[in-house]
Design an enzyme around this catalytic site. Structure first.
Site, PDB file in Angstrom:
ATOM      1  N   GLY A 164       1.375  -1.141   0.133  1.00 32.08           N
ATOM      2  CA  GLY A 164      -0.115   0.112  -0.302  1.00 32.08           C
ATOM      3  C   GLY A 164       0.494   1.031  -0.310  1.00 32.08           C
ATOM      4  N   GLU A 219       5.561  -3.304   0.454  1.00 26.94           N
ATOM      5  CA  GLU A 219       5.781  -2.516  -1.194  1.00 26.94           C
ATOM      6  C   GLU A 219       4.899  -1.169  -0.630  1.00 26.94           C
ATOM      7  OE1 GLU A 219       3.745  -2.581  -4.827  1.00 26.94           O
ATOM      8  OE2 GLU A 219       3.654  -5.676  -4.133  1.00 26.94           O
ATOM      9  N   LEU A 220       5.796  -0.138  -0.923  1.00 22.40           N
ATOM     10  CA  LEU A 220       5.424   0.948  -1.232  1.00 22.40           C
ATOM     11  C   LEU A 220       5.354   2.016  -1.733  1.00 22.40           C
ATOM     12  CD1 LEU A 220       6.928   1.776   2.880  1.00 22.40           C
ATOM     13  CD2 LEU A 220       4.268   0.975   2.353  1.00 22.40           C
ATOM     14  N   CYS A 236       1.188   0.472  -8.563  1.00 26.70           N
ATOM     15  CA  CYS A 236       2.888   1.287  -7.813  1.00 26.70           C
ATOM     16  C   CYS A 236       3.984   1.311  -8.965  1.00 26.70           C
ATOM     17  CB  CYS A 236       3.053   0.322  -6.622  1.00 26.70           C
ATOM     18  SG  CYS A 236       3.325  -1.566  -6.937  1.00 26.70           S
ATOM     19  N   GLU A 258       3.404  10.736  -5.178  1.00 21.96           N
ATOM     20  CA  GLU A 258       3.169   9.096  -7.021  1.00 21.96           C
ATOM     21  C   GLU A 258       1.438   9.948  -6.731  1.00 21.96           C
ATOM     22  OE1 GLU A 258       2.785   3.851  -6.000  1.00 21.96           O
ATOM     23  OE2 GLU A 258       1.989   5.432  -4.299  1.00 21.96           O
TER      24      GLU A 258
END
Length: 485
Positions: free
Chosen positions: A236, A256-257, A290, A384
């Site tokens: 996230g 996992e960012l 992502c 992002e």
């Protein structure tokens, strides 16, 4: 498989066999991304629901921890077969609840089966090692070896954008190495997660081995903080990751960012191929991955030619209803996400950016957008975007391209298009990313390689065997075979 669709309202609630939903649980309204129609409600499990789910999984783990690898392989095979038999229905749920175009949803459902099959093949190859204890004088007569053992109960927290794939990326490695797992999916992934849990239970999984709690921030934090959760695996946003790691405290944490993926096009690249692949990476799934392409750095000598090819590739993509098999770019996950993306475009334009391809918003659907002349202080450069907007930025020399690519708090996965081996090796050495593709765009991913980020993009690695290693721990055993003389 019994799947409720939009012709009737649903309530997505925790899946913990033998227990009812928490008393007085709050319901969160859920609307279909495609048209904003209210299709159901989701229960906020909260601390009470998390406690019930974790207790159930703790009991399951105690019974499961002595299982053999052969036993676990059989469970994974049951899960794979169950998904294959219901793949079409699962894809429909993904399409309706997330807004992912149906052809991509079908691909995701079937990819999940392939991932499970890869886990089955890999778990039998996990091994420890024999240590040369007699390398020191006091080690004479001693034998030492290591083995991998489970943590216990894993908490999995998953995003909306790949509700099957990213859930299975946590559940299957965790169970393969002997853990039980409680998953808190994103709101829009709740029905998919609970349906998978039901499928696996019906296929023969032990009760409590895989439980689901539903809800939002409150439930995620409660799961991370629970003292009987031994490890957390999260996918996230970076801000949420910071909150969760603080809540988790001193326990294993894999994350996992966020990302802001740079795709670099050198003057010697196959420009048409690069433009086509980067357009797919930037705009499919509405840019909600992502590792979607966000910043495209192009050598100035080919900027005009590339931009024309890139714009044409973007225009060729069909924007439409998620349920249309021809659609490439469907709705974003909800209206607020689409509005946030458009505000980032407005911010970039206000700071001097030029629009090469204007994005249009229709409800939650945003068409592909391409901007050039991006200011470094714009949100589109720094943050992002997680939407179908790409910034194209020129550079002259390779050193400049590397500096631009690394000008980010993130470092998940990047891409370089070039025919020069020495150029490729230079980027491989100097780009600050966890993964780098040469002559493939940043959204390309295979499940068997180590996937994860550097800087603010994460901790640890996923991908079949790498996830199994993250969700198990090394145990040492020493044996004295000769008495002291």
């Amino acid at each position: 498989m019994d799947v409720q669709h939009s012709d009737s309202l649903f309530i997505a609630e925790p899946f913990v066999p033998g227990h009812s939903k928490p008393k007085g649980a709050v319901l969160k309204t859920f609307v279909r991304p495609q048209d904003g129609v209210h299709i159901g409600d989701i229960v906020e499990s909260g601390a009470e629901g998390v406690a019930v789910a974790v207790a159930s999984s703790r009991a399951a783990f105690r019974a499961f921890k002595s299982s053999s690898i052969h036993d676990r392989m059989a469970l994974l095979k049951q899960a794979s077969d169950a998904i294959r038999g219901s793949a079409a229905d699962i894809a429909k749920l993904i399409c309706e609840d997330v807004g992912k175009p149906i052809k991509a949803a079908n691909f995701e459902a079937n990819r999940g089966c392939d991932f499970i099959d890869a886990c089955i093949a890999a778990v039998s190859q996990l091994r420890g090692e024999v240590l040369p204890l007699d390398a020191v004088a006091t080690g004479r007569g001693l034998t030492g070896f290591t083995k991998r053992v489970p943590y216990g109960v894993v908490g999995g927290i998953t995003p909306f954008n790949a509700p099957v794939n990213l859930l299975l990326q946590k559940v299957m490695p965790a169970v393969a190495v002997g853990n039980a797992i409680v998953v808190k999916p994103a709101l829009s992934g709740s029905r998919v997660a609970t349906q998978l849990a039901k499928l696996f239970l019906e296929a023969g999984w032990p009760q409590g081995l895989f439980n689901v709690v539903t809800g939002d921030r409150e439930t995620a934090l409660a799961l991370a903080a629970h003292p009987d959760v031994d490890a957390i695996s999260f996918t996230g946003g970076t801000a949420a990751g910071h909150d969760l790691v603080r809540a988790a405290g001193a326990k294993k944490f894999v994350a996992e960012l966020g990302s802001n993926a740079a795709n670099i096009v050198l003057g010697d690249a196959d420009l048409k191929f690069a433009a086509t692949r980067i357009a797919s990476a930037g705009f499919e799934a509405s840019g909600q991955q992502c590792i979607s392409a966000q910043r495209v750095l192009v050598q100035r000598s080919v900027l005009g030619e590339f931009l024309a090819l890139f714009t044409a590739a973007a225009k060729a993509m069909k924007v439409g209803l998620a349920s249309d098999p021809a659609t490439d770019v469907g709705p974003m996950v909800h209206l607020a996400a689409a509005e946030r993306v458009m505000s980032m475009v407005e911010d970039a334009v206000a700071k001097g950016a030029t629009v090469a391809l204007k994005p249009e918003r229709d409800g939650a659907t945003v068409s592909p957008g391409i901007l050039v002349d991006i200011a470094k202080n714009s949100r589109l450069w720094k943050d992002e975007v997680f939407g179908p907007i790409v910034a194209v930025v020129p550079f002259d020399m390779i050193d400049e391209a590397i500096e631009l690519a690394n000008d980010s708090d993130f470092g998940l996965q990047g891409a370089v298009f070039t025919q020069g081996l020495s150029h490729a090796l230079r980027f491989a050495e100097d780009m600050d990313v966890g993964s780098l593709w040469i002559n493939e765009a940043s959204r390309f991913r295979l499940d068997m390689y180590p996937f994860g980020g550097v800087k603010q993009s994460g901790i640890g690695r996923e991908g079949v065997v790498y996830a199994m290693e993250e969700l198990s721990q090394v145990k040492f055993i020493g044996i004295r075979s000769q008495p002291l003389s």
